[in-house]
Write an enzyme that holds these catalytic residues in place. Structure first.
Site, PDB file in Angstrom:
ATOM      1  N   GLY A   1      -1.495   9.081   0.591  1.00  0.00           N
ATOM      2  CA  GLY A   1      -2.662   9.055  -0.281  1.00  0.00           C
ATOM      3  C   GLY A   1      -3.401  10.368  -0.248  1.00  0.00           C
ATOM      4  O   GLY A   1      -3.114  11.264   0.563  1.00  0.00           O
ATOM      5  N   LEU A   2      -4.370  10.492  -1.139  1.00  0.00           N
ATOM      6  CA  LEU A   2      -5.258  11.647  -1.147  1.00  0.00           C
ATOM      7  C   LEU A   2      -6.566  11.264  -0.495  1.00  0.00           C
ATOM      8  O   LEU A   2      -7.220  10.296  -0.904  1.00  0.00           O
ATOM      9  CB  LEU A   2      -5.538  12.119  -2.581  1.00  0.00           C
ATOM     10  CG  LEU A   2      -6.522  13.297  -2.683  1.00  0.00           C
ATOM     11  CD1 LEU A   2      -5.818  14.602  -2.297  1.00  0.00           C
ATOM     12  CD2 LEU A   2      -7.122  13.404  -4.086  1.00  0.00           C
ATOM     13  N   GLY A   3      -6.981  12.018   0.524  1.00  0.00           N
ATOM     14  CA  GLY A   3      -8.285  11.834   1.127  1.00  0.00           C
ATOM     15  C   GLY A   3      -9.293  12.767   0.489  1.00  0.00           C
ATOM     16  O   GLY A   3      -8.940  13.863   0.031  1.00  0.00           O
TER      17      GLY A   3
ATOM     18  N   LYS B   1     -15.188   2.820   2.373  1.00  0.00           N
ATOM     19  CA  LYS B   1     -15.568   2.409   3.723  1.00  0.00           C
ATOM     20  C   LYS B   1     -17.058   2.133   3.812  1.00  0.00           C
ATOM     21  O   LYS B   1     -17.864   2.787   3.140  1.00  0.00           O
ATOM     22  CB  LYS B   1     -15.196   3.509   4.730  1.00  0.00           C
ATOM     23  CG  LYS B   1     -13.763   3.993   4.620  1.00  0.00           C
ATOM     24  CD  LYS B   1     -13.485   5.118   5.593  1.00  0.00           C
ATOM     25  CE  LYS B   1     -12.153   5.780   5.292  1.00  0.00           C
ATOM     26  NZ  LYS B   1     -12.229   6.678   4.126  1.00  0.00           N
TER      27      LYS B   1
ATOM     28  N   ALA C   1       2.350   4.714   0.995  1.00  0.00           N
ATOM     29  CA  ALA C   1       2.352   5.322   2.320  1.00  0.00           C
ATOM     30  C   ALA C   1       1.610   6.650   2.358  1.00  0.00           C
ATOM     31  O   ALA C   1       1.141   7.069   3.413  1.00  0.00           O
ATOM     32  CB  ALA C   1       3.786   5.515   2.804  1.00  0.00           C
TER      33      ALA C   1
ATOM     34  N   MET D   1       0.836  -1.188   0.000  1.00  0.00           N
ATOM     35  CA  MET D   1       0.000   0.000   0.000  1.00  0.00           C
ATOM     36  C   MET D   1       0.876   1.246   0.000  1.00  0.00           C
ATOM     37  O   MET D   1       1.818   1.335   0.796  1.00  0.00           O
ATOM     38  CB  MET D   1      -0.895   0.010   1.251  1.00  0.00           C
ATOM     39  CG  MET D   1      -1.855   1.181   1.326  1.00  0.00           C
ATOM     40  SD  MET D   1      -2.880   1.151   2.840  1.00  0.00           S
ATOM     41  CE  MET D   1      -1.693   1.812   4.039  1.00  0.00           C
TER      42      MET D   1
ATOM     43  N   TYR E   1     -19.113   9.738   2.236  1.00  0.00           N
ATOM     44  CA  TYR E   1     -18.629  11.000   1.694  1.00  0.00           C
ATOM     45  C   TYR E   1     -19.468  11.485   0.512  1.00  0.00           C
ATOM     46  O   TYR E   1     -19.375  12.649   0.134  1.00  0.00           O
ATOM     47  CB  TYR E   1     -17.175  10.888   1.239  1.00  0.00           C
ATOM     48  CG  TYR E   1     -16.180  10.543   2.313  1.00  0.00           C
ATOM     49  CD1 TYR E   1     -16.536  10.549   3.663  1.00  0.00           C
ATOM     50  CD2 TYR E   1     -14.873  10.198   1.982  1.00  0.00           C
ATOM     51  CE1 TYR E   1     -15.616  10.223   4.645  1.00  0.00           C
ATOM     52  CE2 TYR E   1     -13.943   9.871   2.956  1.00  0.00           C
ATOM     53  CZ  TYR E   1     -14.315   9.874   4.282  1.00  0.00           C
ATOM     54  OH  TYR E   1     -13.400   9.538   5.234  1.00  0.00           O
TER      55      TYR E   1
END
Length: 293
Positions: free
Chosen positions: A20-22, A77, A18, A16, A52
């Site tokens: 990322g974009l949220g 999620k 380390a 994965m 979201y």
């Protein structure tokens, strides 16, 4: 993957990125371009959630970037209104359709629900089924304290690969990080720059903004970097996986510029000492299905 971005190996061998974009609180009309910009910049992990309301736009952004599906690590999620075994399987199908993907890289339970532990466990068992079927490459949780995590592990078969929690210099979550490490769980940081202190519940902790703390701004000046870059580098130095959110192209690019410098041990310790132990977001022990369904 980029040559400079580190990869974290999850407990099932999946790698994965380390950083990322949220996309929490990213308006749907801004999300697709933000995702495409991030991927063109070099990000390879995009983190969204059913709650979201922008999964479709994340999918649009991935396609707009021109990257092959295998080059992008996609997380979403399960929301609380879909807890329960069968409901989880249906919700997963909905998220996958919204994203227009044939599989997910990581599927997370959005919150622990101590008052509805049976439904929580049932949802995780459904995620285990999805993992076994190859529809998702890794599964995990969000916002789990050491007690929540141990309770779940004791009642299920697959140790979560990731525990995504609020984590920033004002709330460093050392007990959670230690418990995660003991179980081989990667700790992923939401609100890694401490923005939750500014936007949650009218900014009740707005004075605690890591971006303006003198310790951090001094270290940033020393390295010729921004406070945000120093904080994100601090996460990486601790083996954490930050997912900063932005829809602004220059901020997205700025947040990626953290692979050409390192913090010293003294600098890391100085940032560690900023911790107040005060949570900016919701208390996981207080989350109830009736409040968030």
């Amino acid at each position: 993957m980029t040559d400079t971005q580190p990869l974290l190996t999850l407990n099932n061998g999946v790698q994965m990125p380390a950083l990322g974009l949220g996309v929490f609180q990213s308006a749907p009309q801004e999300t697709a371009e933000a995702v495409a910009t991030a991927l063109r910049t070099g990000y390879r992990l995009i983190d969204t959630a059913a709650a979201y309301g922008n999964e479709k736009e994340v999918g649009h952004g991935i396609r707009r970037s021109g990257l092959d599906r295998g080059a992008v690590f996609v997380t979403t999620k399960l929301w609380l209104s879909d807890y329960g075994y069968d409901a989880t399987l249906r919700a997963f199908d909905t998220s996958l359709a919204n994203l227009d993907l044939d599989h997910l890289d990581l599927y997370l339970l959005h919150w622990p629900v101590p008052s509805a532990i049976e439904k929580t466990v049932a949802s995780y068992k459904a995620a285990e089924k999805l993992l076994a079927e190859g529809r998702v490459r890794a599964i995990g949780v969000c916002n789990h304290s050491p007690g929540h995590l141990r309770n779940l592990v004791d009642r299920t078969d697959v140790v979560p690969a990731v525990n995504q929690v609020e984590l920033h210099p004002y709330f460093t979550q050392l007990p959670v990080r230690t418990a995660d490490a003991d179980l081989g769980v990667v700790t992923q940081s939401w609100s890694p720059l401490g923005g939750v202190n500014v936007y949650w519940e009218g900014g009740r902790n707005a004075a605690n903004n890591p971006l303006t703390h003198p310790t951090i701004t001094e270290i940033a000046s020393r390295h010729g970097k921004t406070a945000a870059q120093v904080i994100l580098r601090w996460h990486l130095e601790h083996g954490l996986a930050p997912i900063p959110k932005s829809v602004r192209a220059h901020r997205i690019t700025e947040n990626f510029g953290i692979f050409d410098f390192r913090l010293t041990a003294d600098e890391i310790a100085a940032i560690d000492a900023v911790d107040t132990g005060v949570r900016g977001g919701p208390d996981p022990d207080a989350v109830d299905l009736g409040d968030y369904s």
